[in-house]
Design a protein around this motif. Structure first.
Motif, PDB file in Angstrom:
ATOM      1  N   LEU A 199      34.594  48.436  34.400  1.00 29.32           N
ATOM      2  CA  LEU A 199      35.351  47.197  34.516  1.00 29.32           C
ATOM      3  C   LEU A 199      36.824  47.578  34.496  1.00 29.32           C
ATOM      4  CD1 LEU A 199      33.515  44.867  31.984  1.00 29.32           C
ATOM      5  CD2 LEU A 199      33.183  45.034  34.440  1.00 29.32           C
ATOM      6  N   THR A 200      37.590  46.973  35.388  1.00 31.10           N
ATOM      7  CA  THR A 200      39.003  47.334  35.495  1.00 31.10           C
ATOM      8  C   THR A 200      39.894  46.097  35.499  1.00 31.10           C
ATOM      9  OG1 THR A 200      39.170  47.198  37.908  1.00 31.10           O
ATOM     10  CG2 THR A 200      38.305  49.258  36.985  1.00 31.10           C
ATOM     11  N   LEU A 201      41.194  46.340  35.418  1.00 34.45           N
ATOM     12  CA  LEU A 201      42.174  45.263  35.555  1.00 34.45           C
ATOM     13  C   LEU A 201      42.738  45.205  36.981  1.00 34.45           C
ATOM     14  CD1 LEU A 201      44.106  45.388  32.178  1.00 34.45           C
ATOM     15  CD2 LEU A 201      42.464  43.693  32.959  1.00 34.45           C
ATOM     16  N   LEU A 202      42.038  45.809  37.910  1.00 34.60           N
ATOM     17  CA  LEU A 202      42.432  45.741  39.313  1.00 34.60           C
ATOM     18  C   LEU A 202      42.614  44.290  39.751  1.00 34.60           C
ATOM     19  CD1 LEU A 202      42.585  46.532  42.369  1.00 34.60           C
ATOM     20  CD2 LEU A 202      40.102  46.588  42.315  1.00 34.60           C
ATOM     21  N   ASP A 203      41.729  43.429  39.295  1.00 28.89           N
ATOM     22  CA  ASP A 203      41.746  42.038  39.734  1.00 28.89           C
ATOM     23  C   ASP A 203      43.046  41.324  39.373  1.00 28.89           C
ATOM     24  OD1 ASP A 203      38.599  41.422  40.440  1.00 28.89           O
ATOM     25  OD2 ASP A 203      38.903  42.966  38.920  1.00 28.89           O
ATOM     26  N   ALA A 204      43.682  41.719  38.278  1.00 23.36           N
ATOM     27  CA  ALA A 204      44.966  41.117  37.914  1.00 23.36           C
ATOM     28  C   ALA A 204      46.007  41.387  39.001  1.00 23.36           C
ATOM     29  CB  ALA A 204      45.448  41.660  36.564  1.00 23.36           C
ATOM     30  N   GLY A 205      46.046  42.615  39.506  1.00 25.54           N
ATOM     31  CA  GLY A 205      46.971  42.947  40.589  1.00 25.54           C
ATOM     32  C   GLY A 205      46.635  42.227  41.877  1.00 25.54           C
ATOM     33  N   VAL A 206      45.337  42.097  42.161  1.00 29.31           N
ATOM     34  CA  VAL A 206      44.908  41.408  43.379  1.00 29.31           C
ATOM     35  C   VAL A 206      45.304  39.930  43.312  1.00 29.31           C
ATOM     36  CG1 VAL A 206      42.899  40.710  44.757  1.00 29.31           C
ATOM     37  CG2 VAL A 206      42.983  42.998  43.744  1.00 29.31           C
ATOM     38  N   PHE A 207      45.001  39.276  42.209  1.00 26.45           N
ATOM     39  CA  PHE A 207      45.317  37.850  42.084  1.00 26.45           C
ATOM     40  C   PHE A 207      46.824  37.614  42.051  1.00 26.45           C
ATOM     41  CE2 PHE A 207      40.859  37.323  40.751  1.00 26.45           C
ATOM     42  CZ  PHE A 207      40.533  36.241  41.546  1.00 26.45           C
TER      43      PHE A 207
ATOM     44  N   ALA B 170      36.895  33.485  46.245  1.00 28.14           N
ATOM     45  CA  ALA B 170      37.297  34.820  45.784  1.00 28.14           C
ATOM     46  C   ALA B 170      36.312  35.336  44.740  1.00 28.14           C
ATOM     47  CB  ALA B 170      38.713  34.774  45.197  1.00 28.14           C
ATOM     48  N   THR B 171      35.900  34.471  43.843  1.00 30.72           N
ATOM     49  CA  THR B 171      34.930  34.849  42.816  1.00 30.72           C
ATOM     50  C   THR B 171      33.577  35.171  43.447  1.00 30.72           C
ATOM     51  OG1 THR B 171      36.067  33.443  41.212  1.00 30.72           O
ATOM     52  CG2 THR B 171      33.788  34.072  40.701  1.00 30.72           C
ATOM     53  N   ILE B 172      33.148  34.351  44.374  1.00 32.72           N
ATOM     54  CA  ILE B 172      31.865  34.595  45.049  1.00 32.72           C
ATOM     55  C   ILE B 172      31.916  35.899  45.837  1.00 32.72           C
ATOM     56  CG2 ILE B 172      30.334  33.766  46.892  1.00 32.72           C
ATOM     57  CD1 ILE B 172      31.021  30.891  45.885  1.00 32.72           C
ATOM     58  N   ALA B 173      33.037  36.144  46.520  1.00 33.49           N
ATOM     59  CA  ALA B 173      33.164  37.366  47.331  1.00 33.49           C
ATOM     60  C   ALA B 173      33.068  38.611  46.455  1.00 33.49           C
ATOM     61  CB  ALA B 173      34.484  37.359  48.097  1.00 33.49           C
ATOM     62  N   MET B 174      33.749  38.601  45.329  1.00 32.20           N
ATOM     63  CA  MET B 174      33.751  39.787  44.473  1.00 32.20           C
ATOM     64  C   MET B 174      32.421  39.931  43.731  1.00 32.20           C
ATOM     65  SD  MET B 174      34.182  41.529  41.468  1.00 32.20           S
ATOM     66  CE  MET B 174      35.141  41.013  40.079  1.00 32.20           C
ATOM     67  N   VAL B 175      32.006  38.914  43.012  1.00 36.11           N
ATOM     68  CA  VAL B 175      30.781  39.006  42.212  1.00 36.11           C
ATOM     69  C   VAL B 175      29.554  39.126  43.116  1.00 36.11           C
ATOM     70  CG1 VAL B 175      29.355  37.824  40.491  1.00 36.11           C
ATOM     71  CG2 VAL B 175      31.845  37.741  40.307  1.00 36.11           C
ATOM     72  N   GLY B 176      29.483  38.273  44.116  1.00 39.64           N
ATOM     73  CA  GLY B 176      28.349  38.312  45.031  1.00 39.64           C
ATOM     74  C   GLY B 176      28.317  39.575  45.871  1.00 39.64           C
ATOM     75  N   GLY B 177      29.485  40.047  46.283  1.00 42.45           N
ATOM     76  CA  GLY B 177      29.554  41.269  47.083  1.00 42.45           C
ATOM     77  C   GLY B 177      29.058  42.483  46.323  1.00 42.45           C
ATOM     78  N   TYR B 178      29.461  42.588  45.061  1.00 40.92           N
ATOM     79  CA  TYR B 178      28.976  43.709  44.251  1.00 40.92           C
ATOM     80  C   TYR B 178      27.487  43.562  43.920  1.00 40.92           C
ATOM     81  CZ  TYR B 178      33.410  46.071  43.722  1.00 40.92           C
ATOM     82  OH  TYR B 178      34.551  46.779  43.974  1.00 40.92           O
ATOM     83  N   ALA B 179      27.018  42.335  43.718  1.00 41.37           N
ATOM     84  CA  ALA B 179      25.591  42.130  43.471  1.00 41.37           C
ATOM     85  C   ALA B 179      24.782  42.542  44.704  1.00 41.37           C
ATOM     86  CB  ALA B 179      25.321  40.665  43.116  1.00 41.37           C
ATOM     87  N   LEU B 180      25.279  42.190  45.878  1.00 44.02           N
ATOM     88  CA  LEU B 180      24.605  42.585  47.111  1.00 44.02           C
ATOM     89  C   LEU B 180      24.622  44.107  47.282  1.00 44.02           C
ATOM     90  CD1 LEU B 180      23.245  41.835  49.788  1.00 44.02           C
ATOM     91  CD2 LEU B 180      25.552  41.646  50.776  1.00 44.02           C
TER      92      LEU B 180
ATOM     93  N   LEU C 228      21.298  42.515  38.568  1.00 45.75           N
ATOM     94  CA  LEU C 228      21.412  41.355  37.675  1.00 45.75           C
ATOM     95  C   LEU C 228      22.299  41.595  36.459  1.00 45.75           C
ATOM     96  CD1 LEU C 228      17.805  39.864  37.851  1.00 45.75           C
ATOM     97  CD2 LEU C 228      19.912  38.967  38.875  1.00 45.75           C
ATOM     98  N   PRO C 229      22.192  42.735  35.761  1.00 42.42           N
ATOM     99  CA  PRO C 229      23.058  42.931  34.595  1.00 42.42           C
ATOM    100  C   PRO C 229      24.553  43.054  34.943  1.00 42.42           C
ATOM    101  CG  PRO C 229      21.245  44.502  34.564  1.00 42.42           C
ATOM    102  CD  PRO C 229      21.203  43.798  35.869  1.00 42.42           C
ATOM    103  N   GLU C 230      24.888  43.309  36.192  1.00 41.38           N
ATOM    104  CA  GLU C 230      26.282  43.468  36.598  1.00 41.38           C
ATOM    105  C   GLU C 230      26.985  42.145  36.867  1.00 41.38           C
ATOM    106  OE1 GLU C 230      26.334  45.941  40.035  1.00 41.38           O
ATOM    107  OE2 GLU C 230      25.542  47.673  38.965  1.00 41.38           O
ATOM    108  N   ILE C 231      26.232  41.081  37.056  1.00 40.86           N
ATOM    109  CA  ILE C 231      26.828  39.817  37.483  1.00 40.86           C
ATOM    110  C   ILE C 231      27.777  39.254  36.434  1.00 40.86           C
ATOM    111  CG2 ILE C 231      26.305  37.409  38.053  1.00 40.86           C
ATOM    112  CD1 ILE C 231      23.832  38.482  39.565  1.00 40.86           C
ATOM    113  N   LEU C 232      27.369  39.173  35.189  1.00 40.83           N
ATOM    114  CA  LEU C 232      28.232  38.604  34.145  1.00 40.83           C
ATOM    115  C   LEU C 232      29.484  39.456  33.908  1.00 40.83           C
ATOM    116  CD1 LEU C 232      28.775  36.363  32.131  1.00 40.83           C
ATOM    117  CD2 LEU C 232      27.435  37.647  30.450  1.00 40.83           C
ATOM    118  N   PRO C 233      29.388  40.787  33.762  1.00 36.02           N
ATOM    119  CA  PRO C 233      30.618  41.569  33.587  1.00 36.02           C
ATOM    120  C   PRO C 233      31.575  41.458  34.785  1.00 36.02           C
ATOM    121  CG  PRO C 233      28.710  42.891  32.969  1.00 36.02           C
ATOM    122  CD  PRO C 233      28.197  41.631  33.580  1.00 36.02           C
ATOM    123  N   ASN C 234      31.045  41.431  36.004  1.00 34.76           N
ATOM    124  CA  ASN C 234      31.911  41.269  37.169  1.00 34.76           C
ATOM    125  C   ASN C 234      32.561  39.892  37.195  1.00 34.76           C
ATOM    126  OD1 ASN C 234      31.629  43.829  38.241  1.00 34.76           O
ATOM    127  ND2 ASN C 234      29.885  43.273  39.511  1.00 34.76           N
ATOM    128  N   PHE C 235      31.818  38.870  36.790  1.00 34.70           N
ATOM    129  CA  PHE C 235      32.381  37.523  36.716  1.00 34.70           C
ATOM    130  C   PHE C 235      33.509  37.473  35.686  1.00 34.70           C
ATOM    131  CE2 PHE C 235      32.391  33.215  34.925  1.00 34.70           C
ATOM    132  CZ  PHE C 235      32.680  32.486  36.072  1.00 34.70           C
TER     133      PHE C 235
END
Length: 153
Positions: free
Chosen positions: A35-43, A103-113, A125-132
């Motif tokens: 898990l990273t803080l990359l998303d802070a820079g993206v947003f 944006a949330t669907i793209a990131m969380v759903g994309g990694y789940a896919l 399945l276990p990755e969905i909550l941490p990515n969210f």
């Protein structure tokens, strides 16, 4: 200060580099990856500049973090997932809430896919909550940074 194309390219480059640093050095290992803080820079980039710049910073920074962190199997997923995340997060006006949801669907759903394709649904399945949660934390930090910069200006 008038923002020229050269200035904008330089700022987007710096934000990409800062996002890589945030994602590479401030990472939390999990059983399924990091898990990273990359998303802070993206947003932040998407809120401050818009969709195109958010997509550039998200895609490039996500790709580079995975390369540097030793997760090359995720590089192209990160390029697409975080690129779309930044693109959608950059929506302005009445469509901003829709953009944040997409944006949330793209990131969380994309990694789940991606995880499903590589490892199956049991691993995805276990990755969905941490990515969210990573997405939500990034959104909040990016929003706070954007509001702070607006007040300074």
């Amino acid at each position: 200060m008038k923002q020229t194309k050269t200035t904008k390219i330089a700022l987007v480059s710096l934000l990409t580099a800062l996002s890589v640093v945030l994602g590479y050095f401030l990472k939390i290992p999990t059983p399924t990856g990091i898990l990273t803080l990359l998303d802070a820079g993206v947003f932040f980039t998407a809120f401050y500049f818009g969709s195109r710049e958010g997509a550039i910073v998200g895609g490039l920074a996500g790709f580079l973090i995975d390369l540097l962190s030793g997760y090359p199997q995720w590089m192209f997923f990160s390029l697409v997932n975080h690129g779309l995340q930044g693109f959608f997060a950059g929506f302005k006006g009445k469509t901003q809430w829709l953009g944040l949801i997409l944006a949330t669907i793209a990131m969380v759903g994309g990694y789940a896919l991606g995880s499903t394709l590589m490892n199956g649904w049991a691993a995805a399945l276990p990755e969905i909550l941490p990515n969210f949660m990573q997405n939500i934390v990034g959104m909040v930090v990016g929003f706070i940074l954007n509001q702070s910069i607006k007040k300074i200006k």
